[in-house]
Design a protein around this motif. Structure first.
Motif, PDB file in Angstrom:
ATOM      1  N   ILE A 179       0.872  -1.175   0.000  1.00  0.00           N
ATOM      2  CA  ILE A 179       0.000   0.000   0.000  1.00  0.00           C
ATOM      3  C   ILE A 179       0.911   1.227   0.000  1.00  0.00           C
ATOM      4  O   ILE A 179       1.766   1.368   0.881  1.00  0.00           O
ATOM      5  N   LEU A 180       0.743   2.092  -0.974  1.00  0.00           N
ATOM      6  CA  LEU A 180       1.537   3.311  -1.066  1.00  0.00           C
ATOM      7  C   LEU A 180       0.682   4.486  -0.628  1.00  0.00           C
ATOM      8  O   LEU A 180      -0.360   4.767  -1.228  1.00  0.00           O
ATOM      9  N   ALA A 181       1.115   5.138   0.452  1.00  0.00           N
ATOM     10  CA  ALA A 181       0.363   6.262   0.983  1.00  0.00           C
ATOM     11  C   ALA A 181       0.387   7.440   0.015  1.00  0.00           C
ATOM     12  O   ALA A 181       1.218   7.523  -0.895  1.00  0.00           O
ATOM     13  N   HIS A 182      -0.561   8.359   0.228  1.00  0.00           N
ATOM     14  CA  HIS A 182      -0.584   9.645  -0.478  1.00  0.00           C
ATOM     15  C   HIS A 182      -0.746   9.463  -1.988  1.00  0.00           C
ATOM     16  O   HIS A 182      -0.070  10.093  -2.784  1.00  0.00           O
ATOM     17  N   ASN A 200      -0.243  -3.958  -9.611  1.00  0.00           N
ATOM     18  CA  ASN A 200      -0.871  -4.641  -8.486  1.00  0.00           C
ATOM     19  C   ASN A 200      -0.389  -4.029  -7.172  1.00  0.00           C
ATOM     20  O   ASN A 200       0.443  -4.593  -6.450  1.00  0.00           O
ATOM     21  N   VAL A 201      -0.909  -2.856  -6.858  1.00  0.00           N
ATOM     22  CA  VAL A 201      -0.522  -2.108  -5.667  1.00  0.00           C
ATOM     23  C   VAL A 201      -1.709  -1.237  -5.260  1.00  0.00           C
ATOM     24  O   VAL A 201      -2.471  -0.782  -6.114  1.00  0.00           O
ATOM     25  N   TYR A 202      -1.868  -1.051  -3.960  1.00  0.00           N
ATOM     26  CA  TYR A 202      -2.914  -0.170  -3.453  1.00  0.00           C
ATOM     27  C   TYR A 202      -2.351   1.228  -3.231  1.00  0.00           C
ATOM     28  O   TYR A 202      -1.184   1.399  -2.863  1.00  0.00           O
ATOM     29  N   PHE A 203      -3.196   2.240  -3.442  1.00  0.00           N
ATOM     30  CA  PHE A 203      -2.897   3.628  -3.061  1.00  0.00           C
ATOM     31  C   PHE A 203      -3.888   4.042  -1.974  1.00  0.00           C
ATOM     32  O   PHE A 203      -5.060   3.651  -2.025  1.00  0.00           O
ATOM     33  N   ASP A 204      -3.428   4.842  -1.004  1.00  0.00           N
ATOM     34  CA  ASP A 204      -4.404   5.460  -0.104  1.00  0.00           C
ATOM     35  C   ASP A 204      -4.528   6.948  -0.422  1.00  0.00           C
ATOM     36  O   ASP A 204      -3.709   7.510  -1.159  1.00  0.00           O
ATOM     37  N   THR A 205      -5.571   7.558   0.115  1.00  0.00           N
ATOM     38  CA  THR A 205      -5.878   8.955  -0.215  1.00  0.00           C
ATOM     39  C   THR A 205      -5.384   9.933   0.846  1.00  0.00           C
ATOM     40  O   THR A 205      -5.787  11.093   0.848  1.00  0.00           O
ATOM     41  N   ALA A 206      -4.503   9.478   1.749  1.00  0.00           N
ATOM     42  CA  ALA A 206      -4.070  10.317   2.873  1.00  0.00           C
ATOM     43  C   ALA A 206      -3.467  11.636   2.407  1.00  0.00           C
ATOM     44  O   ALA A 206      -2.565  11.657   1.566  1.00  0.00           O
ATOM     45  N   PHE A 207      -3.999  12.737   2.946  1.00  0.00           N
ATOM     46  CA  PHE A 207      -3.416  14.068   2.813  1.00  0.00           C
ATOM     47  C   PHE A 207      -3.400  14.579   1.369  1.00  0.00           C
ATOM     48  O   PHE A 207      -2.588  15.414   0.994  1.00  0.00           O
ATOM     49  N   ILE A 208      -4.317  14.109   0.536  1.00  0.00           N
ATOM     50  CA  ILE A 208      -4.262  14.562  -0.855  1.00  0.00           C
ATOM     51  C   ILE A 208      -5.202  15.726  -1.136  1.00  0.00           C
ATOM     52  O   ILE A 208      -4.971  16.475  -2.096  1.00  0.00           O
ATOM     53  N   ASP A 209      -6.260  15.900  -0.331  1.00  0.00           N
ATOM     54  CA  ASP A 209      -7.193  16.992  -0.621  1.00  0.00           C
ATOM     55  C   ASP A 209      -6.474  18.332  -0.518  1.00  0.00           C
ATOM     56  O   ASP A 209      -5.808  18.640   0.469  1.00  0.00           O
TER      57      ASP A 209
END
Length: 271
Positions: A179-182, A200-209
């Protein structure tokens, strides 16, 4: 339902000191950043979740020294066990710890759901050879790894996890749940699209807004696939309500929004 996959909290005894130190790092870096929305305690995180309409949150502790990992993981397990299912905890190991691999086994036995690595705070590049035994052990144990990816205020002149580095990790350990943050790499989103979108990797939405345009975020969501995006805020640096509002204003289908807001997290966490 919303599961915030990327939050931070600390033991009560050190929370204020930890937040103050992180604030000083931000100030020294010149990065424009609003004040934290909590002072780093689990109690404040839970209160914020109630205000922001968040059902569950994942806490991501970081072992910044080898000597910290046992204490941090014990605390993470206590928090997870004591919050009635509202808090899910990852653990952490330090790449320089001689017992990092056996600590991963203990993390699994404690019931922690994965590990967090922060290359900037652990002074290592994401594709450094010393990390690959950790990646492989996590793959063997079925522990997802979440990496801070892209720019960090601690090291504005040297990015320790670029999209191309992450791509090399994926090439070398394809069986790893990564999982790759941001959204794959804070402020490196053109390279995220070049090297990582569709893999084949997850992204998270942390701190992008507020840091990425809605147009580019939507393009990454769509081209990468909503089944590989995890809702996240990076609380206390953003309230969960910011990324929640972003997700709700983007022209996503209901099915895409449900995958991102909670279904992908439920699948990864086994809940």
């Amino acid at each position: 339902m919303y599961i915030d996959f990327h939050t931070h909290a600390f033991a009560d005894a050190i929370a204020e000191r930890a937040i103050s130190k992180l604030e000083a790092t931000l100030m020294a870096s010149g990065v424009d950043q609003s004040p934290p929305v909590t002072r780093g305690t689990v109690r404040e995180l839970l209160e914020g979740m109630g205000k922001w309409g968040i059902d569950k949150a994942v806490i991501l502790p970081i072992a910044t020294k080898p000597s910290q990992q046992t204490t941090i993981n014990n605390w993470a397990a206590e928090v997870q066990d004591g919050c009635g299912g509202k808090i899910i905890s990852f653990g952490s190991v330090h790449p320089d710890a001689e017992d990092a691999l056996s600590e991963l086994e203990r993390i699994k036995s404690l019931g922690l759901k994965g590990i967090k690595l922060h290359p900037d705070y652990q002074n290592v590049f994401a594709d450094d050879e010393k990390l690959f035994p950790i990646y492989r052990k996590c793959a063997e144990l079925g522990l997802p790894v979440i990496l801070h990816a892209g720019l960090d205020a601690l090291s504005v002149d040297c990015i320790h996890c670029t999209p191309s580095m992450s791509a090399r990790v994926l090439d070398a350990v394809p069986e790893l749940t990564l999982i790759l943050a941001h959204l794959g790499g804070n402020e490196c989103w053109d390279d995220v699209e070049k090297y990582l979108v569709g893999r084949n990797v997850y992204f998270d939405t942390a701190f992008i807004d507020g840091n990425i345009s809605d147009e580019q975020a939507l393009r990454i969501f769509r081209n990468h696939g909503a089944d590989k995006i995890l809702f996240a805020s990076d609380c206390p640096w953003h309230p969960s309500s910011r990324e929640k509002a972003m997700l709700e204003r983007l022209p996503l289908a209901d099915e895409e929004r449900e995958l991102i807001s909670h279904k992908n997290a439920e699948r990864l966490l086994g809940i």
